[in-house]
Design an enzyme around this catalytic site. Structure first.
Site, PDB file in Angstrom:
ATOM      1  N   LYS A  10       0.835  -1.212   0.000  1.00 50.34           N
ATOM      2  CA  LYS A  10       0.000   0.000   0.000  1.00 50.34           C
ATOM      3  C   LYS A  10       0.864   1.253   0.000  1.00 50.34           C
ATOM      4  O   LYS A  10       0.575   2.217  -0.721  1.00 50.34           O
ATOM      5  CB  LYS A  10      -0.893  -0.001   1.253  1.00 50.34           C
ATOM      6  CG  LYS A  10      -2.117  -0.869   1.109  1.00 50.34           C
ATOM      7  CD  LYS A  10      -3.117  -0.577   2.193  1.00 50.34           C
ATOM      8  CE  LYS A  10      -2.608  -0.862   3.581  1.00 50.34           C
ATOM      9  NZ  LYS A  10      -3.641  -0.686   4.604  1.00 50.34           N
ATOM     10  N   GLU A  27      -5.771   8.909   7.778  1.00 47.32           N
ATOM     11  CA  GLU A  27      -6.141   9.615   6.540  1.00 47.32           C
ATOM     12  C   GLU A  27      -7.375  10.469   6.805  1.00 47.32           C
ATOM     13  O   GLU A  27      -8.166  10.162   7.704  1.00 47.32           O
ATOM     14  CB  GLU A  27      -6.497   8.613   5.436  1.00 47.32           C
ATOM     15  CG  GLU A  27      -5.358   7.801   4.901  1.00 47.32           C
ATOM     16  CD  GLU A  27      -5.827   6.853   3.813  1.00 47.32           C
ATOM     17  OE1 GLU A  27      -4.954   6.279   3.123  1.00 47.32           O
ATOM     18  OE2 GLU A  27      -7.052   6.658   3.648  1.00 47.32           O
ATOM     19  N   HIS A  44     -16.489  -5.853   2.437  1.00 53.31           N
ATOM     20  CA  HIS A  44     -15.390  -5.564   1.500  1.00 53.31           C
ATOM     21  C   HIS A  44     -15.272  -6.599   0.393  1.00 53.31           C
ATOM     22  O   HIS A  44     -14.257  -6.678  -0.278  1.00 53.31           O
ATOM     23  CB  HIS A  44     -14.053  -5.402   2.254  1.00 53.31           C
ATOM     24  CG  HIS A  44     -14.134  -4.348   3.304  1.00 53.31           C
ATOM     25  ND1 HIS A  44     -14.251  -3.013   2.989  1.00 53.31           N
ATOM     26  CD2 HIS A  44     -14.216  -4.420   4.644  1.00 53.31           C
ATOM     27  CE1 HIS A  44     -14.347  -2.317   4.108  1.00 53.31           C
ATOM     28  NE2 HIS A  44     -14.342  -3.141   5.123  1.00 53.31           N
ATOM     29  N   ARG A  87      -3.920  -7.643 -12.095  1.00 55.39           N
ATOM     30  CA  ARG A  87      -4.498  -8.886 -12.608  1.00 55.39           C
ATOM     31  C   ARG A  87      -5.803  -8.565 -13.317  1.00 55.39           C
ATOM     32  O   ARG A  87      -6.275  -7.422 -13.256  1.00 55.39           O
ATOM     33  CB  ARG A  87      -4.790  -9.829 -11.445  1.00 55.39           C
ATOM     34  CG  ARG A  87      -5.897  -9.288 -10.560  1.00 55.39           C
ATOM     35  CD  ARG A  87      -6.289 -10.204  -9.431  1.00 55.39           C
ATOM     36  NE  ARG A  87      -7.489  -9.711  -8.788  1.00 55.39           N
ATOM     37  CZ  ARG A  87      -7.486  -8.822  -7.791  1.00 55.39           C
ATOM     38  NH1 ARG A  87      -6.351  -8.364  -7.340  1.00 55.39           N
ATOM     39  NH2 ARG A  87      -8.604  -8.390  -7.250  1.00 55.39           N
TER      40      ARG A  87
HETATM   41  C1  MV4 Z   1     -11.397   4.683   3.135  1.00 55.80           C
HETATM   42  C2  MV4 Z   1     -12.753   5.055   3.273  1.00 55.80           C
HETATM   43  C3  MV4 Z   1     -13.036   6.401   3.559  1.00 55.80           C
HETATM   44  N1  MV4 Z   1     -12.026   7.280   3.745  1.00 55.80           N
HETATM   45  N2  MV4 Z   1     -10.427   5.588   3.320  1.00 55.80           N
HETATM   46  C4  MV4 Z   1     -12.107  -0.027   2.763  1.00 55.80           C
HETATM   47  C5  MV4 Z   1     -11.088  -1.062   2.442  1.00 55.80           C
HETATM   48  C6  MV4 Z   1     -10.111  -0.414   1.557  1.00 55.80           C
HETATM   49  N3  MV4 Z   1     -10.400  -0.761   0.172  1.00 55.80           N
HETATM   50  C7  MV4 Z   1     -10.243   1.053   1.768  1.00 55.80           C
HETATM   51  N4  MV4 Z   1     -11.551   1.235   2.370  1.00 55.80           N
HETATM   52  C8  MV4 Z   1     -11.983   2.476   2.674  1.00 55.80           C
HETATM   53  N5  MV4 Z   1     -11.043   3.422   2.835  1.00 55.80           N
HETATM   54  C9  MV4 Z   1     -10.748   6.866   3.631  1.00 55.80           C
HETATM   55  N6  MV4 Z   1      -9.743   7.771   3.835  1.00 55.80           N
HETATM   56  C10 MV4 Z   1     -13.745   4.076   3.090  1.00 55.80           C
HETATM   57  C11 MV4 Z   1     -13.349   2.793   2.815  1.00 55.80           C
HETATM   58  C12 MV4 Z   1     -14.400   1.791   2.671  1.00 55.80           C
HETATM   59  C13 MV4 Z   1     -14.605   1.161   1.463  1.00 55.80           C
HETATM   60  C14 MV4 Z   1     -13.825   1.474   0.345  1.00 55.80           C
HETATM   61  C15 MV4 Z   1     -14.082   0.816  -0.851  1.00 55.80           C
HETATM   62  C16 MV4 Z   1     -15.093  -0.140  -0.941  1.00 55.80           C
HETATM   63  C17 MV4 Z   1     -15.843  -0.454   0.161  1.00 55.80           C
HETATM   64  C18 MV4 Z   1     -15.622   0.201   1.382  1.00 55.80           C
HETATM   65  C19 MV4 Z   1     -16.404  -0.120   2.496  1.00 55.80           C
HETATM   66  C20 MV4 Z   1     -16.168   0.521   3.671  1.00 55.80           C
HETATM   67  C21 MV4 Z   1     -15.160   1.486   3.772  1.00 55.80           C
END
Ligand code: MV4
Length: 505
Positions: free
Chosen positions: A116, A200, A235, A293
């Site tokens: 990451k 963040e 997720h 991928r």
């Molecule tokens: C976030 C966010 C809001 N703000 N970062 C969830 C796992 C990873 N893919 C990153 N994720 C998130 N990061 C910030 N700064 C909200 C999520 C998030 C999310 C992101 C994508 C798809 C589904 C999600 C479900 C819950 C939270």
């Protein structure tokens, strides 16, 4: 061009790749575990070789056995599909070290995007927006407090060693920060053996929108538009669409250009996906990560662009230039994909393995089923419970939703539970139909489902009370006469409701 390709995967994606090879007149080699001896991909391939016991660590992750099979069968290339070894740089090095072509990016591109923090640094250097935040782990509560104050609340605490949402904490205000930080650190330590946490700016009402990119070995990089993937459960993507209901050409252009910048920064080759968080409030977007991928949800991009991504992967791996320029790519219509999992939506989506005793697939115009099973197949506990995915296509999103509804009426799976009933409810949901999607959709949908069920129950109870009162009234006031038809209709109507009520409990 390759004469024979080994598919180092199983299930629906193995079948999908075999189909592309067949169309290209390329022989296929399947590998299978003991549990998959009668699996569909084994039946479809020209050759099939056992590679070990059911657990993936003894079969589909055993790159020594896979490479040995590639050499024994004379396969000139290996297609990894997704999952398993598809993003394992060491596997790529081993395969190419044997003079066999890996259908995908270089191991260095995988390594660059695998972590990451390294991925975030590359995005920043490429001039791609990332979520405001620290990349280095927080060293103290005071530092956390100062950094959070500089971003403004809400903020998101994330585990450096984490992914997929594990160890994440949304913090609404400074008062909650200390406890949230301690909880995030202890969860990170417990889950990943590493309590490093960074912070963040939290993106409010985030959508998960990803861009499909494609690069060849001649320095050409293009994007194939976006996919809306906000409908996720824990997720895990559940429904994906192309284009996003935001359907904003300017946003697509800007996000596409950013995704291409990331691909160029790592000399990418092949199919890749750049994931973004997009604020539903102001459509600002932020780089999340890059998947090196082919993705499960690639069919919705194929349906809307008309491009066969697997065919393109094979051509590019064989050294061909991309068969399209950026200007030649267009997006027509709307596609929606539903992932069919062998899980029980009425029992907290617990896995539902077993024998498929009945399988009726949806057919007709605008329906594509990418399946890896057949009537009589066994769904085992060893692998991801997704047994198939189907996509529908329409000129508009509304038409695609009509088709999704119709396809779900046709789709039958017996012998195991699946997520199909869950999709039948989502496709009737007003928020889904309106395209009001963000990553909180499923949580909000479940709340709507609960209140709907409660209101239905309340209606049933009222009908029962009315039926009982009606029965009593009939006994006491025989003088009142109702036409028999009225009585029949009212009894039937009430009786029917009572039956439905009793059926439900
Ligand atoms: C976030 C966010 C809001 N703000 N970062 C969830 C796992 C990873 N893919 C990153 N994720 C998130 N990061 C910030 N700064 C909200 C999520 C998030 C999310 C992101 C994508 C798809 C589904 C999600 C479900 C819950 C939270």
């Amino acid at each position: 061009m390759f004469k024979k390709i080994l598919i180092a995967n199983r299930g629906e994606i193995a079948c999908r790749i075999i189909r592309a090879c067949r169309e290209m007149n390329i022989k296929t080699v399947a590998v299978y575990s003991d549990a998959d001896a009668r699996a569909l991909h084994v039946r479809m391939a020209d050759e099939a070789y056992p590679i070990g016991a059911a657990p993936s660590t003894e079969s589909y992750l055993r790159w020594d056995k896979i490479i040995e099979t590639a050499k024994k069968s004379g396969a000139e290339a290996v297609h990894p599909g997704y999952g398993f070894l598809s993003e394992n740089a060491e596997f790529v090095r081993q395969v190419t070290g044997e003079g066999i072509t890996f259908i995908g990016p270089s191991p260095d591109a995988m390594d660059a995007m695998g972590g990451k923090i390294s991925a975030r640094k590359i995005a920043i250097e490429a001039g791609v927006p990332v979520v405001p935040g620290t990349t280095e782990p927080l060293q103290s509560f005071e530092e956390a407090r100062a950094v959070a104050a500089s971003f403004g609340y809400p903020v998101m605490l994330k585990a450096s060693a984490g992914g997929g949402g594990k160890g994440m904490r949304l913090v609404e205000n400074e008062h909650d920060l200390k406890n949230a930080l301690e909880a995030a650190q202890s969860e990170a330590a417990a889950s990943f053996g590493d309590d490093a946490v960074y912070v963040e700016k939290a993106i409010v009402r985030p959508r998960h929108i990803e861009i499909q990119i494609f690069s060849d070995k001649h320095g050409n990089h293009v994007h194939l538009g976006e996919r809306e993937c906000s409908i996720q459960r824990r997720h895990q993507k559940v429904i994906e669409e192309c284009p996003s209901p935001l359907n904003d050409a300017e946003l697509r252009r800007k996000m596409g250009e950013c995704a291409v910048l990331v691909a160029k920064a790592v000399d990418y080759v092949g199919a890749g996906t750049v994931e973004f968080l997009v604020s539903d409030l102001d459509k600002s977007f932020y780089f999340l990560e890059m998947n090196t991928r082919l993705q499960v949800e690639h069919p919705v991009t194929e349906l809307v662009t008309g491009i066969d991504l697997v065919r393109e992967q094979i051509n590019v791996a064989a050294g061909a230039k991309l068969s399209f320029t950026q200007e030649e790519i267009s997006w027509d219509g709307h596609a929606i994909e539903c992932r069919v999992y062998a899980e029980d939506p009425d029992n907290n989506f617990l896995p539902s393995p077993g024998k498929i005793t009945r399988l009726r697939l949806p057919q007709g115009s605008g329906v594509r089923d990418d399946g890896g099973v057949y009537e009589g197949a066994e769904v085992s506990i060893y692998y991801d419970p997704m047994i198939s995915k189907f996509a529908v296509y329409g000129r508009t999103r509304a038409e695609a939703i009509d088709r999704m509804r119709r396809a779900l009426q046709e789709y039958e799976v017996g012998g195991i539970k699946t997520t199909l009933p869950f999709f039948r409810q989502i496709v009737e949901d007003a928020e889904f139909i309106a395209g009001n999607l963000d990553t909180g959709f499923i949580a909000a949908f479940n709340e709507r489902r609960k209140t709907h069920e409660i209101s239905e129950t309340e209606k049933d109870m009222a009908l029962i009370a009315a039926a009982l009162a009606f029965g009593d009234a009939q006994k006491t006031s025989s003088s009142e006469t109702k036409t028999s038809a009225d009585r029949r209709i009212s009894r039937w109507a009430i009786g029917g409701k009572i039956n439905s009520f009793s059926n439900r409990f």
